[in-house]
Write a protein that holds these residues in place. Structure first.
Motif, PDB file in Angstrom:
ATOM      1  N   GLN A   1       0.797  -1.228   0.000  1.00 43.73           N
ATOM      2  CA  GLN A   1       0.000   0.000   0.000  1.00 43.73           C
ATOM      3  C   GLN A   1       0.830   1.279   0.000  1.00 43.73           C
TER       4      GLN A   1
ATOM      5  N   ASP B   1       2.969   2.688  -2.186  1.00 41.31           N
ATOM      6  CA  ASP B   1       2.886   3.506  -3.400  1.00 41.31           C
ATOM      7  C   ASP B   1       1.508   4.142  -3.551  1.00 41.31           C
ATOM      8  N   ALA B   2       0.457   3.373  -3.239  1.00 41.39           N
ATOM      9  CA  ALA B   2      -0.902   3.922  -3.326  1.00 41.39           C
ATOM     10  C   ALA B   2      -1.079   5.071  -2.345  1.00 41.39           C
TER      11      ALA B   2
ATOM     12  N   VAL C   1      -4.979   7.464  -1.581  1.00 41.67           N
ATOM     13  CA  VAL C   1      -5.887   6.363  -1.891  1.00 41.67           C
ATOM     14  C   VAL C   1      -7.175   6.543  -1.097  1.00 41.67           C
TER      15      VAL C   1
END
Length: 229
Positions: free
Chosen positions: A178, A180-181, A186
Motif C-alpha cells: 500500500q 505507493d498507493a 488512496v
C-alpha cells in the motif's frame, strides 16, 4: 432502478473526478531569494498542477524551478477539502526535492500543535493557532525530518518530527503493497483495515477528503550531516 453496486461505482467516479480537479494553483520562480525573484526572467507565472504530486514536482525541479507559492490557504485539519489535501501532498514532494514553498496554513482544531506536518517546509502564516506553534515549526525544521527509503523487500521510515528518532520498518506484504498507493493518495475505503489502523497509530498517514495519504517524504539525497536524519 440502479443497483447499489452501480450507485457506489458512480459515487466513486464522482469522488475521483473531484480529487483530480482539485489540483493546486502555484506561482513559480527560478530562485528562492526574494531579490532574485524580482529580476527579469526569474518569474514563471502561475500554473495549476493537476497531475500526481510526485511527477509534477519532479518536472518542475528538472525545468529549473526552485521556489513556488501556493496561491490559496491550506487547511491542515481532518475536515480539509480535497484542494488542501492535494496541496499538502504537493508540499511533501516539494520539500523532498529541496524547493522553497511560500504558503499560508489554516488550523481550527488544534492539529497544528501535534507536529504532524512539521517535516514540511514551514508556512509563512498559520491562522487559527498560537504564534508559538508557528515559531516552533520554523525553529525546529530541517530537511529530511520524516522520510522513507526502499530496500529489498522493505521500506524504512525515519521520523524526527517529535524530537527523538522513531524508526519504522515496513515489511509485511499487505502494508508494503500500500505504500505507493498511499504516496499518491488512496480512498480510505480501499485500505485494508489493519493497514489503515497500523499506519494511523504510527502517525504515518493523514486522512482528508475521503483519502489517506503517506506523510513521510521519499528521500532523494541525504543532508549534511546525515546523522541528523
Amino acid at each position: 432502478m440502479p443497483s447499489p453496486s452501480a450507485e457506489r461505482s458512480r459515487s466513486a467516479e464522482r469522488t475521483d473526478a473531484a480529487w483530480r480537479a482539485a489540483g493546486p494553483e502555484v506561482e513559480l520562480w527560478l530562485d528562492q531569494d526574494p531579490v532574485a525573484r524580482e529580476l527579469p526572467g526569474f518569474a514563471l507565472g502561475r500554473r495549476t498542477l493537476s497531475g500526481p504530486a510526485g511527477a509534477e514536482v519532479t518536472a518542475l525541479h528538472r525545468s529549473g524551478v526552485r521556489c513556488l507559492r501556493l496561491t490559496e490557504p491550506v487547511r491542515l485539519c481532518a475536515d480539509a477539502p480535497a484542494a488542501s489535501a492535494r496541496a499538502l501532498m504537493l508540499l511533501r514532494e516539494a520539500t523532498g526535492q529541496g524547493l522553497a514553498v511560500l504558503w499560508r496554513a489554516v488550523c481550527t482544531d488544534g492539529c497544528a500543535a501535534q507536529r504532524r506536518f512539521h517535516h514540511l517546509y514551514p508556512p509563512e502564516q498559520l491562522v487559527g493557532a498560537p504564534q508559538d506553534v508557528l515559531d516552533d515549526w520554523h525553529a525546529d525544521y530541517f530537511p529530511c525530518k520524516c522520510v522513507y527509503r526502499r530496500g529489498p523487500g522493505f521500506v524504512e521510515v525515519r521520523d524526527r518530527r517529535f524530537g527523538t528518532l522513531e524508526l519504522f520498518t515496513i515489511d509485511e506484504p499487505d502494508h508494503l503493497a500500500q505504500v505507493d498507493a498511499l504516496a499518491a493518495g488512496v480512498e480510505v475505503g480501499r485500505l485494508p483495515d489493519t493497514v489503515r489502523r497500523d499506519f494511523a497509530e504510527a502517525g504515518l498517514i493523514a486522512e482528508q477528503a475521503g483519502r489517506a495519504w503517506f506523510l513521510p517524504m521519499r528521500v532523494r539525497r541525504w543532508p549534511f550531516p546525515s546523522l541528523t536524519v
